[in-house]
Scaffold this motif. Structure first.
Motif, mmCIF file in Angstrom:
data_model
loop_
_atom_site.group_PDB
_atom_site.id
_atom_site.type_symbol
_atom_site.label_atom_id
_atom_site.label_comp_id
_atom_site.label_asym_id
_atom_site.label_seq_id
_atom_site.Cartn_x
_atom_site.Cartn_y
_atom_site.Cartn_z
ATOM 1 N N GLN A 149 44.154 35.576 32.830
ATOM 2 C CA GLN A 149 44.046 34.412 33.707
ATOM 3 C C GLN A 149 45.094 33.343 33.438
ATOM 4 O O GLN A 149 45.299 32.471 34.267
ATOM 5 N N TRP A 150 45.778 33.416 32.304
ATOM 6 C CA TRP A 150 46.817 32.435 31.986
ATOM 7 C C TRP A 150 48.170 33.048 32.300
ATOM 8 O O TRP A 150 48.681 33.895 31.557
ATOM 9 N N SER A 151 48.765 32.608 33.382
ATOM 10 C CA SER A 151 50.026 33.218 33.824
ATOM 11 C C SER A 151 51.181 32.933 32.869
ATOM 12 O O SER A 151 52.129 33.708 32.802
ATOM 13 N N ASP A 152 51.143 31.838 32.132
ATOM 14 C CA ASP A 152 52.248 31.496 31.235
ATOM 15 C C ASP A 152 52.032 31.989 29.805
ATOM 16 O O ASP A 152 52.831 31.725 28.919
ATOM 17 N N PHE A 153 50.957 32.748 29.564
ATOM 18 C CA PHE A 153 50.689 33.252 28.226
ATOM 19 C C PHE A 153 51.615 34.439 27.953
ATOM 20 O O PHE A 153 51.766 35.319 28.787
ATOM 21 N N PRO A 154 52.269 34.467 26.802
ATOM 22 C CA PRO A 154 53.208 35.554 26.529
ATOM 23 C C PRO A 154 52.506 36.911 26.414
ATOM 24 O O PRO A 154 51.355 36.984 26.012
ATOM 25 N N SER A 155 53.233 37.959 26.769
ATOM 26 C CA SER A 155 52.682 39.309 26.663
ATOM 27 C C SER A 155 52.612 39.716 25.193
ATOM 28 O O SER A 155 53.210 39.079 24.315
ATOM 29 N N ALA A 156 51.929 40.808 24.917
ATOM 30 C CA ALA A 156 51.823 41.305 23.547
ATOM 31 C C ALA A 156 53.202 41.628 22.994
ATOM 32 O O ALA A 156 53.495 41.352 21.831
ATOM 33 N N GLU A 157 54.058 42.196 23.825
ATOM 34 C CA GLU A 157 55.410 42.537 23.390
ATOM 35 C C GLU A 157 56.201 41.289 23.009
ATOM 36 O O GLU A 157 56.923 41.266 22.015
ATOM 37 N N GLU A 158 56.067 40.233 23.819
ATOM 38 C CA GLU A 158 56.764 38.975 23.518
ATOM 39 C C GLU A 158 56.256 38.362 22.209
ATOM 40 O O GLU A 158 57.042 37.856 21.405
ATOM 41 N N LEU A 159 54.968 38.420 22.003
ATOM 42 C CA LEU A 159 54.395 37.888 20.771
ATOM 43 C C LEU A 159 54.883 38.676 19.561
ATOM 44 O O LEU A 159 55.237 38.106 18.532
ATOM 45 N N ARG A 160 54.908 39.999 19.692
ATOM 46 C CA ARG A 160 55.357 40.842 18.579
ATOM 47 C C ARG A 160 56.837 40.638 18.277
ATOM 48 O O ARG A 160 57.259 40.698 17.119
ATOM 49 N N ALA A 161 57.653 40.413 19.309
ATOM 50 C CA ALA A 161 59.086 40.217 19.106
ATOM 51 C C ALA A 161 59.353 38.897 18.382
ATOM 52 O O ALA A 161 60.284 38.801 17.580
ATOM 53 N N ALA A 162 58.539 37.893 18.640
ATOM 54 C CA ALA A 162 58.743 36.579 18.029
ATOM 55 C C ALA A 162 58.273 36.537 16.580
ATOM 56 O O ALA A 162 58.750 35.730 15.798
ATOM 57 N N GLN A 163 57.348 37.388 16.222
ATOM 58 C CA GLN A 163 56.776 37.387 14.873
ATOM 59 C C GLN A 163 56.787 38.819 14.343
ATOM 60 O O GLN A 163 55.947 39.613 14.711
ATOM 61 N N PRO A 164 57.743 39.155 13.484
ATOM 62 C CA PRO A 164 57.776 40.525 12.974
ATOM 63 C C PRO A 164 56.509 40.853 12.175
ATOM 64 O O PRO A 164 55.873 39.959 11.615
ATOM 65 N N ASP A 165 56.179 42.125 12.174
ATOM 66 C CA ASP A 165 54.978 42.587 11.468
ATOM 67 C C ASP A 165 55.124 42.335 9.965
ATOM 68 O O ASP A 165 56.212 42.381 9.411
ATOM 69 N N SER A 166 54.024 42.056 9.328
ATOM 70 C CA SER A 166 54.015 41.825 7.880
ATOM 71 C C SER A 166 54.246 43.139 7.149
ATOM 72 O O SER A 166 53.811 44.196 7.593
ATOM 73 N N PRO A 167 54.916 43.077 6.004
ATOM 74 C CA PRO A 167 55.090 44.309 5.243
ATOM 75 C C PRO A 167 53.745 44.854 4.778
ATOM 76 O O PRO A 167 52.826 44.090 4.464
#
Length: 75
Positions: free
Chosen positions: A53-71
């Protein structure tokens, strides 16, 4: 419908009865609602309907690209 017997000390019984009375429902219905709320395995429909419902909320891919996975820790 099953029946369950619970044992409460006097203080907790009073509090339970007050809470049920305040909610305007019988004690058994009040306890049943508590069990339902605390043992639920899925989000309620009104919450699930909010997905997307939030059109400006980033996609999962965008969120993952901005924050690399923890080791990962080796086991």
């Amino acid at each position: 419908m099953g029946q369950v017997t619970i044992y409460l000390d006097a203080e907790h019984e009073k509090r339970l009865k007050r809470a049920a009375e305040s909610a305007g429902i019988p004690v058994s219905r009040y306890v049943a609602r508590l069990v339902e709320q605390n043992t639920r395995t899925q989000w309620p429909d009104n919450i699930r309907s909010l997905a997307g419902q939030w059109s400006d909320f980033p996609s999962a891919e965008e969120l993952r690209a901005a924050q690399p996975d923890s080791p990962r820790e080796t086991l």
